[in-house]
Design an enzyme around this catalytic site. Sequence first.
Site, mmCIF file in Angstrom:
data_model
loop_
_atom_site.group_PDB
_atom_site.id
_atom_site.type_symbol
_atom_site.label_atom_id
_atom_site.label_comp_id
_atom_site.label_asym_id
_atom_site.label_seq_id
_atom_site.Cartn_x
_atom_site.Cartn_y
_atom_site.Cartn_z
ATOM 1 N N GLY A 283 -22.882 -66.819 -0.835
ATOM 2 C CA GLY A 283 -23.904 -66.119 -1.601
ATOM 3 C C GLY A 283 -24.392 -66.944 -2.774
ATOM 4 N N GLU B 84 -31.308 -63.293 -13.305
ATOM 5 C CA GLU B 84 -31.290 -64.687 -13.784
ATOM 6 C C GLU B 84 -32.160 -65.565 -12.881
ATOM 7 O OE1 GLU B 84 -27.073 -65.350 -13.477
ATOM 8 O OE2 GLU B 84 -26.702 -64.631 -15.504
ATOM 9 N N CYS C 273 -19.826 -70.155 -17.325
ATOM 10 C CA CYS C 273 -20.224 -71.266 -16.451
ATOM 11 C C CYS C 273 -20.926 -72.380 -17.222
ATOM 12 C CB CYS C 273 -21.109 -70.757 -15.323
ATOM 13 S SG CYS C 273 -22.539 -69.805 -15.878
#
Length: 665
Positions: free
Chosen positions: A204, A333, A428
């Site tokens: 994904g 996002e 991240c």
Amino acid sequence: MTGREPLGGISLTNHLANPRYGVTPALKDVRIDSPFWSRYIQLVKNTVIPYQYKAIHDRIPEAEKSFAIQNFRIAAGLAEGEFQGMVFQDSDVAKWLEAVGYSLQAVPDSELEKLADEVIDLVAAAQQPDGYLNTYFTIKEPDKRWTNLAECHELYCAGHMMEAAVAYFDATGKRKLLDVMCKFADYIDSVFGKGEGRLHGYDGHQEIELALIKLYRATGNDRYLQLSKYFIDERGQSPLYLTEEWERRGRKTFFPEMKDFGVDYAQAHEPVRQQQHATGHAVRAVYMYAAMADIAAETGDAGLYEACKRLWDNLAGKRMYLTGAIGSQAFGERFSFDYDLPSDLAYAETCASIGLIFFAERMLRLEPNSQYADVLERALYNTVLAGMSLDGKKFFYVNPLEVVPEACDYHNKQHVKAERQGWFGCACCPPNVARLLSSLGKYIYSIRENTIFVHLYAGSEADLKLGAHNVRLVQEADLPSGNKVSVQVYPGEEAVFSLGFRQPDWCPAMHISVNGELLLTEGRSENGYIRIERTWKNGDAVELELEMPIIRMKANPLVRETIGKVALQRGPLVYCLEEADNGNLLHELVLPGNAQLQADFQSDLLGGVTVIRGLAERASASDWNGKLYKPAAAETSVEEKVTFIPYYAWANRACGEMSVWIREK
């Protein structure tokens, strides 16, 4: 064109054997020595990597807890407890290890290597007997492996750890993590594919595709290349795997908001070779595009290459901010639609610009065209550097082009922050910045056939293999403040080859001399590079002077949010207004068309920056008498001095307003 047809008659069967595919020098062969960039390299090594080591070990009291290392300890049977953090928390450890690998390639450090070895031992201990490695599913849902590829990031985390393994192996020659990830990759290859009893799925969140290419290049194992190609080829095929998977789960989602995102969110709405627009989650998109470019190069897949060019044109031509940021919409996002680039609502994730750099670098190796290096440079100097504070201890996840602090408290702008944060639950971006800056030497030069291309002007010394010749280049550059570059050439013995120097899109003219003799550049430019072919001798010197005017940049009129506005750029740097210099209510300022603008280097400001000063006009509310509206009349304004600073340096002083764009009179 489809399949394995050559790209424009070029066979691209192997990136090492085929000289028509650009080769990037090993990181250990490029040593950065730059007044500007060396500061960042040292900052990452001495501050960012140690800080992030503490963060993933939960040793920073004021920062949000990571739980990343603790999860590995539990998965390895060394501690008891429940999994905590995001489902993809493993990737924070992977990106830290990758940054360490790049740092060690540049500067060996036995103490840092020891810390990394301890973390690698822990990762290896958490690996399951069959090769599987993921702390969330090992600890929390061991019976649900590969049941939610759309959301749960198993292959994404695997990809990041593969990249770490290759980087660390390149740095130290130690195989432990590399062997762990080869075992995991072999297991993944047994699970996915066309064969009987395999899952016909894909991740994904794309990442593993580009990581498998790195693993293939490090080991020579063709299975990893073919697995990467499978994931790319299978994506978007009908019936849509991620939709079928969702149905099998009873339409349950791990992240509740995911049910509203649509299949294009993961670029799975149609086969990748048919996709026309940069769409969906921005980071996923550019990670996938980077892998597509790699596979096109490795296999000679012209259809994939054409898709890369088409998607690049849409992304860079219609969906990218002036700062090299991408992903305009906070919901998902993601990309929205062509020319939708709001400044104050921008998501513009730091990771997305890093992924854009990955994509640009691969396109640059496929085709040495300055458009790719221009975007790479734009994203690097502006959004990526803005993603980290000047002291390396705070970070932006979101990089807007306009901020009013009071507005950040309201729902539609809660993703926008006026100040950087120490850490994130979804962290991240900080380790992504660290791994990119640690590997900066990989982006300065490339070699293609008999030409060495200089893509970035950054002080450095490089040992480059050009056919039978070992060529050493010593580059001195005072960018981004100055505009002079010198390159000394040491081929060992006399040799005939070309040097290609990029003429940046911000440079209207570039003056070049060789051994003091001015070079006529007419006819030497090819796709934005001035190519100099000659018999080179030891000590030959190329001097460049790049014109670096202050440029008033405008957006295409189809960009609604910036119509009637300009932004300033000088060299690779985009500039902004900040409240610390200009007071608040920045929207009141208007820059006259004839305003004289002056660049001025300030050594004592923000670590040493060149500011731009001028006179603007500020609209006055004094004659409005408290009214909200009134009939139009000549606007009352007062003249005011204004100062623009580089965008990357904003939010390193007091919290306040910021704006890249300013109205033009």
